[in-house]
Design a protein around this motif. Sequence first.
Motif, mmCIF file in Angstrom:
data_model
loop_
_atom_site.group_PDB
_atom_site.id
_atom_site.type_symbol
_atom_site.label_atom_id
_atom_site.label_comp_id
_atom_site.label_asym_id
_atom_site.label_seq_id
_atom_site.Cartn_x
_atom_site.Cartn_y
_atom_site.Cartn_z
ATOM 1 N N GLY A 171 4.226 1.606 8.661
ATOM 2 C CA GLY A 171 3.610 0.684 7.725
ATOM 3 C C GLY A 171 3.178 1.281 6.404
ATOM 4 N N ARG A 172 2.653 0.400 5.545
ATOM 5 C CA ARG A 172 2.338 0.786 4.172
ATOM 6 C C ARG A 172 1.256 1.865 4.115
ATOM 7 N NH1 ARG A 172 0.900 -3.023 -0.306
ATOM 8 N NH2 ARG A 172 2.310 -4.479 0.699
ATOM 9 N N LEU A 276 -2.163 -8.134 -2.111
ATOM 10 C CA LEU A 276 -0.808 -7.836 -2.565
ATOM 11 C C LEU A 276 -0.810 -6.654 -3.529
ATOM 12 C CD1 LEU A 276 0.465 -11.488 -3.184
ATOM 13 C CD2 LEU A 276 0.540 -10.126 -1.075
ATOM 14 N N SER A 277 0.119 -5.740 -3.308
ATOM 15 C CA SER A 277 0.212 -4.564 -4.166
ATOM 16 C C SER A 277 1.632 -4.016 -4.108
ATOM 17 C CB SER A 277 -0.780 -3.478 -3.724
ATOM 18 O OG SER A 277 -0.476 -3.038 -2.403
ATOM 19 N N LEU A 278 1.944 -3.168 -5.060
ATOM 20 C CA LEU A 278 3.209 -2.435 -5.075
ATOM 21 C C LEU A 278 2.925 -0.997 -4.676
ATOM 22 C CD1 LEU A 278 6.263 -2.195 -5.937
ATOM 23 C CD2 LEU A 278 5.407 -1.421 -8.140
ATOM 24 N N GLN A 279 3.770 -0.456 -3.789
ATOM 25 C CA GLN A 279 3.605 0.937 -3.380
ATOM 26 C C GLN A 279 4.976 1.545 -3.117
ATOM 27 O OE1 GLN A 279 0.405 2.344 -0.507
ATOM 28 N NE2 GLN A 279 2.210 2.611 0.774
ATOM 29 N N LEU A 280 5.263 2.663 -3.766
ATOM 30 C CA LEU A 280 6.538 3.357 -3.603
ATOM 31 C C LEU A 280 6.275 4.812 -3.270
ATOM 32 C CD1 LEU A 280 8.384 1.933 -6.751
ATOM 33 C CD2 LEU A 280 8.725 1.220 -4.376
ATOM 34 N N ALA A 281 6.883 5.317 -2.203
ATOM 35 C CA ALA A 281 6.758 6.732 -1.856
ATOM 36 C C ALA A 281 7.578 7.567 -2.835
ATOM 37 C CB ALA A 281 7.229 6.970 -0.427
ATOM 38 N N ARG A 282 7.031 8.720 -3.229
ATOM 39 C CA ARG A 282 7.743 9.593 -4.162
ATOM 40 C C ARG A 282 8.959 10.244 -3.500
ATOM 41 N NH1 ARG A 282 5.184 10.783 -8.920
ATOM 42 N NH2 ARG A 282 3.023 10.069 -9.126
ATOM 43 N N ASP A 283 8.882 10.483 -2.208
ATOM 44 C CA ASP A 283 9.999 11.054 -1.442
ATOM 45 C C ASP A 283 10.165 10.264 -0.161
ATOM 46 O OD1 ASP A 283 10.575 13.532 -3.067
ATOM 47 O OD2 ASP A 283 8.501 13.974 -2.498
ATOM 48 N N TYR A 284 11.400 10.173 0.318
ATOM 49 C CA TYR A 284 11.657 9.547 1.614
ATOM 50 C C TYR A 284 11.970 10.593 2.681
ATOM 51 C CZ TYR A 284 12.492 5.135 -0.954
ATOM 52 O OH TYR A 284 12.387 4.025 -1.759
ATOM 53 N N LEU A 289 11.754 14.901 8.801
ATOM 54 C CA LEU A 289 10.987 13.659 8.624
ATOM 55 C C LEU A 289 11.642 12.771 7.576
ATOM 56 C CD1 LEU A 289 8.408 11.866 8.948
ATOM 57 C CD2 LEU A 289 7.388 13.246 7.115
ATOM 58 N N ALA A 290 11.726 11.459 7.878
ATOM 59 C CA ALA A 290 12.183 10.477 6.891
ATOM 60 C C ALA A 290 11.352 9.211 7.036
ATOM 61 C CB ALA A 290 13.668 10.163 7.084
ATOM 62 N N LEU A 291 11.213 8.477 5.924
ATOM 63 C CA LEU A 291 10.431 7.236 5.891
ATOM 64 C C LEU A 291 11.357 6.038 5.842
ATOM 65 C CD1 LEU A 291 7.891 8.167 3.032
ATOM 66 C CD2 LEU A 291 7.809 8.840 5.446
ATOM 67 N N VAL A 292 10.978 4.965 6.548
ATOM 68 C CA VAL A 292 11.724 3.704 6.479
ATOM 69 C C VAL A 292 10.747 2.541 6.356
ATOM 70 C CG1 VAL A 292 13.744 4.511 7.788
ATOM 71 C CG2 VAL A 292 11.813 3.481 9.001
ATOM 72 N N GLY A 293 11.242 1.443 5.806
ATOM 73 C CA GLY A 293 10.444 0.223 5.728
ATOM 74 C C GLY A 293 9.225 0.380 4.845
ATOM 75 N N ASP A 294 8.122 -0.261 5.244
ATOM 76 C CA ASP A 294 6.909 -0.269 4.423
ATOM 77 C C ASP A 294 6.305 1.112 4.254
ATOM 78 O OD1 ASP A 294 7.180 -2.959 4.084
ATOM 79 O OD2 ASP A 294 5.431 -3.538 5.273
ATOM 80 N N ALA A 295 6.621 2.053 5.115
ATOM 81 C CA ALA A 295 6.141 3.415 4.925
ATOM 82 C C ALA A 295 6.738 4.025 3.664
ATOM 83 C CB ALA A 295 6.486 4.284 6.135
ATOM 84 N N ALA A 296 7.928 3.547 3.265
ATOM 85 C CA ALA A 296 8.613 4.044 2.068
ATOM 86 C C ALA A 296 8.349 3.177 0.849
ATOM 87 C CB ALA A 296 10.118 4.137 2.324
ATOM 88 N N HIS A 297 8.173 1.872 1.058
ATOM 89 C CA HIS A 297 8.017 0.945 -0.077
ATOM 90 C C HIS A 297 7.392 -0.355 0.406
ATOM 91 C CE1 HIS A 297 11.549 -0.887 1.789
ATOM 92 N NE2 HIS A 297 12.086 0.315 1.756
ATOM 93 N N ALA A 298 6.467 -0.876 -0.373
ATOM 94 C CA ALA A 298 5.857 -2.175 -0.089
ATOM 95 C C ALA A 298 5.851 -2.957 -1.388
ATOM 96 C CB ALA A 298 4.442 -2.005 0.453
ATOM 97 N N ILE A 299 6.451 -4.145 -1.386
ATOM 98 C CA ILE A 299 6.669 -4.883 -2.623
ATOM 99 C C ILE A 299 5.975 -6.242 -2.569
ATOM 100 C CG2 ILE A 299 8.891 -3.725 -2.875
ATOM 101 C CD1 ILE A 299 10.274 -6.394 -2.253
ATOM 102 N N HIS A 300 5.943 -6.910 -3.723
ATOM 103 C CA HIS A 300 5.394 -8.269 -3.790
ATOM 104 C C HIS A 300 6.272 -9.207 -2.954
ATOM 105 C CE1 HIS A 300 3.803 -12.019 -5.413
ATOM 106 N NE2 HIS A 300 2.828 -11.323 -5.952
ATOM 107 N N PRO A 301 5.656 -10.155 -2.221
ATOM 108 C CA PRO A 301 6.451 -11.021 -1.339
ATOM 109 C C PRO A 301 7.254 -12.094 -2.054
ATOM 110 C CG PRO A 301 4.148 -11.661 -1.252
ATOM 111 C CD PRO A 301 4.210 -10.386 -2.057
#
Length: 410
Positions: A171-172, A276-284, A289-301
């Motif tokens: 998750g985010r 609601l917020s925008l969140q982007l991981a600097r690295d995946y 280790l790798a990030l997927v889904g909201d752990a990597a990016h959370a966007i406006h719905p």
Amino acid sequence: MEKTVYESDVLIVGGGLAGMPLALALAQGGLSVTVVDALDPATATGAGFDGRVSAVAFSSCRMLKRLDVIKHLAGQMQPINDIVVSDGRVRGPGSSLFLHFDHTEIGDEPLGHLIENRHMRIALQKAIEESPKVRLVAPNAVKSVAYGAQAVATLADGATVKARVCFAADGRGSPTRIAAGIKTIGWDYGQTGIVTTVEHERPHEGVAQEYFLPGGPFAILPMVGNRASLVWTERHDAAKTILALDDAAFADEMRARFGDYLGDCRPVGPRWSYPLSLQLARDYARPRLALVGDAAHAIHPIAGQGLNLGWRDVAAAAEVIIEAARLGQDIGALDVLERYQRWRRFDNVSLSLLMDGLNRLFSNDIGPLRLARDVGLGVVNLMGPARRFFMRHAGGSVGDLPRLLRGEAI
């Protein structure tokens, strides 16, 4: 007492809407997977846990079919036949200019399906139970992960999970990402998403409405039966006031925005709210280790693309890992995981910023901007090629698609 040690090819931290599909995809490719989730599966599928409905693009539906999840969703999938995008004001007339997407323009498939998140989780859990290569350890929390020759996770009950690679799908607010020192960038929108279900008199005919109001988008998403899910965006202070209203006053505010095109309507069931917020991981990717889904990016719905963006991560990550395993490569090596990162980063960032721009453009009542966006909607509606491109893009069929999203086995 001897502690349990689980060994598998892949560890996935998080058994939600990103973690479970990833586990199924990797298992179909012959890899053994351990999924650890802090939440009890029965809690995650309870009616009061998550009231949201997800718009599942047609490419994502192909993946669900390939992963043998669709069979567990019988009677729970509402086709999206049309999408109408318009602009308006509360208790005022909408703009005469709008954008209409009709699925018959691009083929026989619906533009997607609306599925309640609760039923999605139930279906994914059933598919997990049928997969002999997936082990679900829940409820249990990952306390720490050490990355070396393997990824070694220590769980809350003292058990250990050893794997060649770890995926963070938690998750985010991903504790796994934070513990690995991966930074994020983003900002708060000053908006709250209010979610509830509405019963209405007339059939919706599978038409989804995205109605832009000064406080934010007001989405009416068709559900199975004469029901719709509202994703009602307001500024934080207004949302707090609306959520505090009694049932009758809340229904009046809802009707002032919903209108009467579906006849008499009324909210049913609980109300949920989400900042609601925008969140982007600097690295995946980091070694093992790798990030997927909201752990990597959370966007406006807005436009409902968040889940589909995460599932594009899932399909790409599974393809990269399975192909590396078949070639005898170390599936946790940084060069392997960076292939996944390169594949997904541009799509994730560009769509995140597009949704950010659309929300800023439409969530206001500035006269010149209102005129410009209304004219823009009307012009695109008249341009068949542009309209069809946007439909294909929303359906997830544009760009370098992983095999699962094309309905193919990896």
